[in-house]
Structure formats: C-alpha cells, structure tokens
Write a protein that holds these residues in place. Structure first.
Motif, short mmCIF file in Angstrom:
data_model
loop_
_atom_site.label_atom_id
_atom_site.label_comp_id
_atom_site.label_asym_id
_atom_site.label_seq_id
_atom_site.Cartn_x
_atom_site.Cartn_y
_atom_site.Cartn_z
N ILE A 1 0.84 -1.20 0.00
CA ILE A 1 0.00 0.00 0.00
C ILE A 1 0.87 1.25 0.00
N GLY A 2 1.92 1.26 0.81
CA GLY A 2 2.80 2.42 0.84
C GLY A 2 3.41 2.71 -0.51
N GLY A 3 3.86 1.66 -1.20
CA GLY A 3 4.44 1.85 -2.52
C GLY A 3 3.43 2.37 -3.53
N THR B 1 0.94 0.24 7.86
CA THR B 1 1.73 -0.71 8.62
C THR B 1 0.89 -1.94 8.95
N ASN B 2 1.55 -2.97 9.49
CA ASN B 2 0.85 -4.14 10.01
C ASN B 2 0.73 -4.03 11.53
N GLY B 3 -0.22 -4.77 12.09
CA GLY B 3 -0.35 -4.83 13.54
C GLY B 3 -0.76 -3.50 14.15
N LEU B 4 -0.39 -3.31 15.43
CA LEU B 4 -0.81 -2.13 16.17
C LEU B 4 0.32 -1.12 16.39
N VAL B 5 1.43 -1.29 15.67
CA VAL B 5 2.55 -0.40 15.92
C VAL B 5 2.21 1.05 15.61
N ILE C 1 -6.83 4.27 -2.82
CA ILE C 1 -5.77 5.13 -2.29
C ILE C 1 -5.95 6.55 -2.83
N GLY C 2 -6.18 6.67 -4.13
CA GLY C 2 -6.37 7.98 -4.73
C GLY C 2 -7.59 8.70 -4.21
#
Length: 378
Positions: free
Chosen positions: A14-16, A80-84, A257-258
C-alpha cells in the motif's frame, strides 16, 4: 495548497502504491516523512527519491508517533501491520492531520479509541469523522463512496464482497490440510503474505465487517458478506426504501488510495474503468461458514465487543505467522483464533492505549503457546 504527506509502512504494497499515486500528482503533494520496518534496498531507494523527507527505519510505536508529530503533515497514510501505528494514528488525528488508514488491525482492536479521536478531530475541523479518518481498504472505500451524501440513519444494510480466495471451491478436509503455497495463490489480488492468508481463510472479511461496524456506526447484524469471485463490485449499501447502491471498479488499490488522498475531489483516471460488456456476468453467493470457521469466529468476536476483537487481531497475527513458518497446516488457524478469543473475551474493557496493548500482548502470548493438534501439524 500542496498537502504535506507522511507514509507509515512506505515500503509495503500500500505504501508503494500510495507513492505511485502521489508521483502522478506531484504538484499536489509534498512527502515529508517516511517510515519503514527495516533497512532494505527499497528503503535506500526511498531515501534517494525523497531526500527532503525524514526517513525512519524501524522504530517502535512511540517513534512513529514522534515522527508524525515532528513532520507536521496534513495527511498521514497508515499502511503498517499490527498495532505499531496505533499511537501515531491517534497523534495524527489529535494534531489536526487527516489519516488515510489501510491498517484494519488498528480499527478492529482499538475501534472506540480511534473513532473517539476521529470524532474529536472532526469537531475541531468542523468536518466529519470519515473526512478525518479515511478508509483505504477497497471495500471500505467503496462503502464510503456509496454513502457519500446519503443520510446514515436511512441505511438498512452494508454489504462487503469477498473474492472467495484460493479455497473458494475446496472442501473442508482439503482446506484444513492446505500448506502456505496453496494459501498464497490468490486468484485476484496481489498482496502481502499475511493479508493473502487472511483472504484465503475469509478471516480478512470478518475483520472488515468489524471495521465497517466501527467506521459507519451500524450494528454488526446489519453488516453482510457476499462471495463475489469477479471482484468487480467492492461493496453495496441497501437503504430503508429498498434501493441498493453499489461501487464497481477494477481490482487495483490505486483507486481507493487515490480517493482517500484526493478527497473530496476525485483524481484523474488512476485505474482502468470496468468493461461490463467484456465481463458479461457477475456472480454472488453467501459465504460457507462451515468451510471457513475463522470467519464465523471473527463475526462472533465483532458481536461480543472490544476484548474479543482485540484478542482476535493478536491471535490471527500469531496463527498466520505459525502457519507461514511451516509449523502447522491451514486448519490450525481457526482453532487458534477460537481458543484465544474464548479465553480472553471476558473481563474489563480496555479504556486506554496502554491497557489495550497489554491485552494485545497477553493474547499474542496465549496464541503462541497453544499446542498444534497432531493432525494439523505440517
């Protein structure tokens, strides 16, 4: 005005793709902060491509929150993944930034905490919670688009669609015995390993149902799921007058995303439009909870409450990790989920980030210690 953007999880899928969308509309955005889980060639490439952005490699939850606060973005993409990124998400909302969230764990595990922050942000900005906390998942973006301009009080049902994953036509015994190469062979989407396994078990769809309940404030029993192998219709909303509005799009995450990045304006064409004539027909079916028991556990957790959904998120991360590590067969995943949720769903509801993270850690430890039945060992 150019919008300042921070991306957490910048080297992930997703970030990419978010950076790809931004690059196509570079006149509208400045990338001011990037966070990556570890040092890789992709992280090095980002440093070269965005020399003026603050780049954070690794770092815990506090470090991500500090990065968001220090970079003063207008918009934060949480991928990100998880709860970080939970503290960073709340810090962004409290600091006046909008959040485009592609991390369902944060909303599922910490729904009321995050939605309370979104409501505070909306009040401060004289806006709406959904303008402040913008869903990026394709299904939740689709629901958002179907609800745009409509009275939420007139909603009867929200419908999420699922491709059915690689095991859509498999029988119970074959699914239970599956190994990682089977689960990672998704027929429609190209995603990371964790979410691909969640899609194969349909647990992902249960998490999305909980997320929809949190985001849109409807009872769990009004959130429905349809298996739709073509992945053209991403969500539907049925209103009390009997009308149903659907959102159709190509299976390409640059679309949602857009929409989140550009809201309230739609960007110029980011993805190819759906050719319905070429498609010819679309099909829908109810999910089979007997073949996909993890979905049943997830939906039950959503009805139970915060402790159950928090335990579910932690247990799923551990269960999928054990499966991908070759420790067990696919059928162990729903067993780990059911056992962990059942053990931890009763008790005091977490009312702070700290207490929720304590419950999360307890659930992870419980799920990691569960023995794998001999029949389900890899």
């Amino acid at each position: 005005m150019r919008r300042r953007v921070a991306i957490l999880g910048a080297t992930g899928s997703i970030g990419g793709q978010a950076l790809d969308v931004i690059s196509q509309h570079a006149e509208d955005f400045d990338v001011v902060a990037l966070a990556c889980g570890r040092q890789t060639s992709a992280a090095a490439a980002l440093a070269a491509a965005y020399p003026s952005a603050e780049l954070r490699i690794g770092g815990d939850a506090s470090a991500l929150a500090e990065l968001v606060s220090a970079s003063e973005p207008h918009l934060v993409v949480v991928a990100t993944n998880g709860l970080v990124a939970l503290p960073a998400t709340i810090a962004a909302l409290d600091g006046g930034a909008a959040v485009a969230i592609a991390n369902k764990e944060t909303i599922v595990a910490a729904g009321e905490l995050v939605m309370a922050a979104a409501r505070r942000a909306a009040e401060a900005a004289r806006s709406t919670p959904l303008e402040r906390l913008r869903p990026v998942d394709s299904e939740h973006s689709a629901l958002w688009q179907c609800l745009n301009g409509e009275d939420p009080a007139r909603v009867d049902q929200l419908w999420l669609t699922a491709s059915g994953g690689p095991f859509r036509t498999w029988d119970v015994e074959r699914i239970a015995a599956a190994l990682p190469p089977d689960a990672l062979n998704h027929p429609t989407w190209s995603m990371g390993a964790k979410i691909t396994v969640d899609s194969a078990s349909l647990v992902n769809k249960g998490l999305e149902a909980i997320e929809a309940q949190r985001l849109y404030g409807v009872p769990m029993e009004r959130v429905k799921i349809l298996v739709h192998p073509e992945s053209v219709v991403h969500a539907l909303v049925t209103y009390r007058d009997g009308s149903t509005i659907a959102q159709l799009a190509s299976a390409d995450m640059r679309g949602p995303i857009g929409y989140a990045l550009g809201y309230p304006h739609r960007m110029d064409r980011l993805i190819p439009p759906v050719d319905l004539v070429a498609r010819g027909s679309l099909s829908f079916a109810a999910p089979d909870l007997a073949r996909f028991p993890g979905l049943a556990t997830a939906l039950a957790a959503g009805r139970s409450g915060v402790r159950a959904t928090s335990a579910l998120i932690a247990a799923d991360d551990i269960a999928v990790g054990r499966f991908l590590a070759g420790e067990c067969r696919f059928g162990a995943i729903p067993e780990i989920l059911e056992a962990t949720v059942g053990a931890l769903e009763a008790g005091a509801t977490p009312t702070s980030v700290e207490s929720l993270l304590e419950l999360h850690a307890e659930a992870r430890a419980y799920a990691a210690a569960l023995p794998i039945p001999e029949a389900l060992r890899a």
